[in-house]
Design a protein around this motif. Structure first.
Motif, mmCIF file in Angstrom:
data_model
loop_
_atom_site.group_PDB
_atom_site.id
_atom_site.type_symbol
_atom_site.label_atom_id
_atom_site.label_comp_id
_atom_site.label_asym_id
_atom_site.label_seq_id
_atom_site.Cartn_x
_atom_site.Cartn_y
_atom_site.Cartn_z
ATOM 1 N N TYR A 174 0.800 -1.222 0.000
ATOM 2 C CA TYR A 174 0.000 0.000 0.000
ATOM 3 C C TYR A 174 0.838 1.281 0.000
ATOM 4 C CZ TYR A 174 -4.177 -2.766 1.037
ATOM 5 O OH TYR A 174 -5.226 -3.659 0.979
ATOM 6 N N ARG A 191 0.380 4.876 -3.289
ATOM 7 C CA ARG A 191 -1.059 5.011 -3.485
ATOM 8 C C ARG A 191 -1.437 5.236 -4.949
ATOM 9 N NH1 ARG A 191 -3.214 8.673 1.678
ATOM 10 N NH2 ARG A 191 -2.274 7.364 3.327
ATOM 11 N N PHE A 211 -7.453 -0.353 -5.632
ATOM 12 C CA PHE A 211 -7.039 0.886 -4.979
ATOM 13 C C PHE A 211 -8.032 2.009 -5.274
ATOM 14 C CE2 PHE A 211 -2.145 0.469 -4.284
ATOM 15 C CZ PHE A 211 -2.373 -0.613 -3.461
ATOM 16 N N ALA A 260 -11.151 4.385 -5.372
ATOM 17 C CA ALA A 260 -12.049 4.761 -4.275
ATOM 18 C C ALA A 260 -13.503 4.513 -4.661
ATOM 19 C CB ALA A 260 -11.825 6.221 -3.891
ATOM 20 N N GLY A 313 -8.443 -2.621 3.712
ATOM 21 C CA GLY A 313 -7.551 -1.927 2.794
ATOM 22 C C GLY A 313 -7.728 -0.422 2.886
ATOM 23 N N PRO A 314 -7.769 0.290 1.758
ATOM 24 C CA PRO A 314 -7.921 1.743 1.788
ATOM 25 C C PRO A 314 -9.327 2.222 2.139
ATOM 26 C CG PRO A 314 -6.836 1.010 -0.228
ATOM 27 C CD PRO A 314 -7.438 -0.197 0.407
ATOM 28 N N ARG A 370 -12.518 1.500 0.863
ATOM 29 C CA ARG A 370 -13.528 1.863 -0.136
ATOM 30 C C ARG A 370 -14.913 1.308 0.206
ATOM 31 N NH1 ARG A 370 -13.953 -2.315 -3.748
ATOM 32 N NH2 ARG A 370 -12.524 -4.033 -3.378
ATOM 33 N N ALA A 423 -2.517 0.817 5.252
ATOM 34 C CA ALA A 423 -3.888 0.739 4.754
ATOM 35 C C ALA A 423 -4.836 1.512 5.655
ATOM 36 C CB ALA A 423 -4.327 -0.724 4.650
ATOM 37 N N TRP A 463 -4.469 5.228 5.110
ATOM 38 C CA TRP A 463 -5.089 5.622 3.842
ATOM 39 C C TRP A 463 -6.610 5.633 3.979
ATOM 40 C CZ3 TRP A 463 -3.767 2.782 -1.420
ATOM 41 C CH2 TRP A 463 -4.260 3.550 -2.486
ATOM 42 N N ALA A 464 -7.166 4.627 4.615
ATOM 43 C CA ALA A 464 -8.614 4.591 4.831
ATOM 44 C C ALA A 464 -9.072 5.778 5.667
ATOM 45 C CB ALA A 464 -9.008 3.279 5.505
ATOM 46 N N ARG A 479 -9.169 8.852 3.458
ATOM 47 C CA ARG A 479 -10.317 8.815 2.547
ATOM 48 C C ARG A 479 -11.628 9.078 3.284
ATOM 49 N NH1 ARG A 479 -9.433 3.776 -1.720
ATOM 50 N NH2 ARG A 479 -8.239 4.977 -3.249
#
Length: 249
Positions: free
Chosen positions: A38, A41, A48, A50, A76-77, A79, A100, A103-104, A107
């Motif tokens: 990860y 990005r 990956f 969104a 993960g990120p 989504r 991860a 990143w999540a 987001r």
């Protein structure tokens, strides 16, 4: 002389060690592998993007999922977790990888939704169930066969009676290893992930009631949803009866 095995978990831990380190992507020790995965990005990795699984969006649009508390395994990120939160769910999301989870979190803030993010091994975390929905997009097929026991025990522990379990995993004939369970141990590797047939999924999750098992739809790049035809999507319901899944460990 090692004579330390006393519990089922001791046996499962011993079996974990039969696999090469590169197969150990689902444990806390595997977090560094996923952190590297990860780290960039901007990599051209389909999931990956969104956007949520097309199956999850379809279940919501059809009214099969109607809100409540949700757990996203291997988020993960973020989504799918973010999509569920935007649709009114109270969402907990778990992943081994700090990268991860970070990143999540970024987001979720950008989307203006609240997701409770937890870093760690879902088998050992104290997850605050019960959940009306447990959703897994891409975690289950990275488990060695013996850890299906732990997975079923996790569902038994956290999925509410009447709750739904959604799954996205590798489809035999399209993606993932089709070696038998016994051969996976002989090789000591998962070869990137385990492929499943609809019959094998129905057998493993026989303690749940099938709502749907189908191939994921192939979504174009400009679609608002993620969809790849090398994956199965499944939805199962837990009935209001004792769960006939794995032994609690």
């Amino acid at each position: 002389m090692d004579r330390s095995i006393r519990t089922v978990e001791d046996v499962l831990t011993l079996m974990d060690g039969l696999f090469a380190p590169e197969a150990d992507r689902w444990t806390a020790e595997g977090a560094s592998w996923w952190d590297g995965f990860y780290a960039d990005r901007d990599r051209a990795v389909p999931f990956f993007a969104a956007k949520p699984d097309e199956s999850l969006a379809a279940h919501l649009d059809r009214g099969l999922l109607t809100g409540g508390r949700a757990l996203d395994l291997g988020c993960g990120p973020g989504r799918n977790a973010i999509h569920l939160a935007a649709r009114g769910f109270t969402v907990d999301a778990v992943d081994l990888s700090p990268a991860a989870i970070a990143w999540a979190g970024d987001r979720a803030r950008e989307a203006g939704v609240e997701v409770r993010l937890m870093r760690g091994d879902a088998f050992t975390l104290d997850l605050p169930g019960p959940y009306d929905l447990v959703f897994d997009s891409g975690c289950f097929h990275h488990l060695p066969p013996h850890r299906r026991v732990s997975y079923l025990a996790l569902l038994e522990r956290v999925l509410a009676p009447g709750g739904l379990f959604g799954l996205t995993c590798f489809a035999a004939g399209a993606m993932g290893s089709e070696l038998s369970d016994a051969d996976l141990y002989r090789h000591g590797r998962l070869h990137g992930g385990v492929a499943y047939t609809p019959e094998s999924l129905r057998h493993i999750f026989a303690g749940l009631t099938e709502v749907e098992v189908r191939r994921m739809r192939d979504e174009p790049e400009d679609s608002p949803y993620f969809g790849e035809p090398f994956l199965w999507t499944a939805l199962f319901r837990r009935e209001d009866r004792p769960f006939a899944g794995g032994t609690a460990v």
